[in-house]
Design a protein around this motif. Structure first.
Motif, short mmCIF file in Angstrom:
data_model
loop_
_atom_site.label_atom_id
_atom_site.label_comp_id
_atom_site.label_asym_id
_atom_site.label_seq_id
_atom_site.Cartn_x
_atom_site.Cartn_y
_atom_site.Cartn_z
N LYS A 12 0.84 -1.21 0.00
CA LYS A 12 0.00 0.00 0.00
C LYS A 12 0.87 1.25 0.00
CE LYS A 12 -3.92 0.36 0.62
NZ LYS A 12 -5.03 0.62 -0.35
N GLN A 13 1.94 1.22 0.79
CA GLN A 13 2.84 2.39 0.83
C GLN A 13 3.48 2.62 -0.53
OE1 GLN A 13 5.58 1.54 4.02
NE2 GLN A 13 4.17 2.28 5.63
N GLN A 14 3.93 1.53 -1.16
CA GLN A 14 4.52 1.67 -2.49
C GLN A 14 3.50 2.20 -3.51
OE1 GLN A 14 6.27 -2.05 -3.57
NE2 GLN A 14 7.81 -2.01 -1.91
N ALA A 15 2.27 1.68 -3.40
CA ALA A 15 1.22 2.16 -4.33
C ALA A 15 0.95 3.63 -4.10
CB ALA A 15 -0.04 1.34 -4.15
N ASN A 16 0.85 4.04 -2.83
CA ASN A 16 0.63 5.47 -2.54
C ASN A 16 1.81 6.32 -3.02
OD1 ASN A 16 -1.84 4.88 -1.38
ND2 ASN A 16 -0.98 4.65 0.69
N LEU A 17 3.04 5.78 -2.82
CA LEU A 17 4.23 6.53 -3.26
C LEU A 17 4.22 6.73 -4.76
CD1 LEU A 17 7.00 7.81 -2.73
CD2 LEU A 17 7.99 5.49 -2.91
N TRP A 18 3.98 5.63 -5.49
CA TRP A 18 3.96 5.76 -6.95
C TRP A 18 2.80 6.64 -7.43
CZ3 TRP A 18 8.19 4.83 -9.26
CH2 TRP A 18 9.05 3.83 -8.85
N HIS A 19 1.69 6.58 -6.74
CA HIS A 19 0.57 7.45 -7.11
C HIS A 19 0.91 8.92 -6.87
CE1 HIS A 19 -3.58 8.47 -7.97
NE2 HIS A 19 -3.61 9.19 -6.82
N ALA A 20 1.56 9.19 -5.71
CA ALA A 20 1.97 10.58 -5.42
C ALA A 20 2.98 11.08 -6.44
CB ALA A 20 2.53 10.66 -4.00
N MET A 21 3.94 10.19 -6.80
CA MET A 21 4.93 10.58 -7.81
C MET A 21 4.27 10.84 -9.16
SD MET A 21 8.04 7.96 -6.79
CE MET A 21 9.07 8.57 -8.12
#
Length: 397
Positions: A36-45
């Motif tokens: 989830k953190q990786q998904a949120n990070l990539w979404h934010a990027m």
């Protein structure tokens, strides 16, 4: 091989889910949180990249708009420079707009229809005849035959003369420098009256300059030739040498300076007469003169004011409105002039003076407007023809 089934109401096949669609993956909670953190990070990027892209696009759009505005300004500047270049070329190589030229006739830029009438005397029109100079004095001279021709060439008997008014006139101009020497007669008294001096003599002839050697006729001719006919002083002195009279430039220069006070009342009377008129024509031009005693500047201006019967000239070291104000004074009327600011200030200070701008300057503006701009050519030519028509009507009137 995928499984398919047929519905009872139709023949459209229904696709079964993929094999991994129903498969289950067992993750730990920590792994779930990391995903989830990786998904949120990539979404934010991804959102940040989209924002940057929007800013870049907006900046590029602004730069493109700015570039277009700069290009429009440069195009306008290029058009202005082309027009100015055309105007400068016309001033350097072109014809004067006030003079009739063949190009203006070809372009139809004229207010008068063309005419085939030849210049000079027209056939069938009576001439004025020879001019009779009855105002000139007549000097009579007799013309006679030589002595050896006053007799017959055969028998040599003398001819008998008789009078016959067979005269012919020849106009002559005799110019000769001479010295007029006055001999004053002296008178001695014959009485014993103590009040009367022993010897009485007539006064000497009047001189324009005290103890000057040049008579009034010389100064009259010098002034007329210089100011009425535009002949320089040095050229007049060279002409006098052919008559046997040699005068130095210094003699004439100091003499003109000495007789200047005699013309000041005439100049002031001329100024007052011009100022009393109700219509004037005024103009000024650059005039190089001797250095002024106070400013030391060689640059002066020649001002001219013209009314119906007189012209007044004034040379001043300034081009300000004080010059026309000092000449016209408190006059009231119409001043025909160009659009120089000094005349505008004169009209603002004196409400009784109205300005009438010269149509020749207005005409030049319309002619200059069409140079370098083909879109204004037809419009400018229309106004030039209207002003030409105004000139024509004024000339007829």
């Amino acid at each position: 091989m995928q499984n398919a089934h047929v519905s009872g109401s139709g023949t459209t096949p229904a696709l079964l889910p993929a094999p991994f669609a129903t498969s289950q993956v067992i993750l730990t909670k920590q792994e779930h949180i990391q995903l989830k953190q990786q998904a949120n990070l990539w979404h934010a990027m991804w959102k940040a990249a989209c924002g940057r892209e929007k800013k870049v696009l907006a900046k590029n759009a602004s730069l493109i708009a700015q570039h277009k505005a700069e290009m429009a300004g440069l195009n306008t500047q290029v058009a202005d420079l082309k027009s100015e270049l055309a105007h400068m070329k016309h001033l350097l190589f072109g014809r004067k707009s006030e003079k009739t030229s063949s190009s203006s006739k070809k372009s139809g830029n004229t207010t008068r229809p063309p005419s085939n009438r030849k210049r000079g005397h027209q056939p069938g029109v009576p001439g004025s005849g020879r001019h009779l100079h009855n105002n000139l004095p007549v000097v009579h001279e007799s013309v006679d035959l030589p002595v050896d021709k006053q007799c017959c060439t055969v028998c040599h008997r003398p001819f008998k003369s008789f009078f016959n008014d067979d005269s012919c006139d020849v106009i002559e101009v005799e110019v000769k420098a001479h010295v007029r020497r006055y001999h004053r007669r002296h008178y001695q008294k014959t009485c014993q009256c103590p009040e009367t001096p022993n010897i009485t003599t007539p006064p000497p002839p009047p001189r324009l300059i005290n103890k000057g050697k040049l008579g009034i006729s010389v100064w009259v001719e010098l002034l007329l030739n210089k100011y009425a006919y535009g002949i320089p002083i040095n050229r007049q002195l060279e002409s006098y040498k052919t008559q046997g009279l040699e005068l130095s430039q210094a003699t004439i220069s100091f003499g003109l300076e000495a007789i200047t006070p005699f013309f000041e009342p005439v100049a002031e009377a001329t100024r007052e007469f011009v100022a009393s008129s109700d219509q004037w024509h005024a103009d000024e031009t650059r005039w190089i003169s001797w250095a002024h005693e106070t400013t030391g500047s060689h640059k002066h201006w020649l001002w001219v004011f013209l009314c119906d019967q007189a012209v007044y000239f004034s040379i001043a070291d300034t081009r300000a409105a004080v010059v026309p104000e000092s000449i016209i004074g408190d006059g009231a009327g119409t001043l025909v002039c160009d659009r120089y600011s000094a005349y505008k200030k004169l009209a603002n200070d004196a409400v009784s003076i109205n300005l009438a701008f010269c149509w020749a300057h207005v005409r030049r503006d319309f002619i200059d407007a069409q140079r370098g701009d083909p879109e204004l050519e037809k419009w400018s030519a229309t106004w030039v023809n209207r002003i030409g028509r105004l000139y024509h009507l004024r000339g007829v009137a």
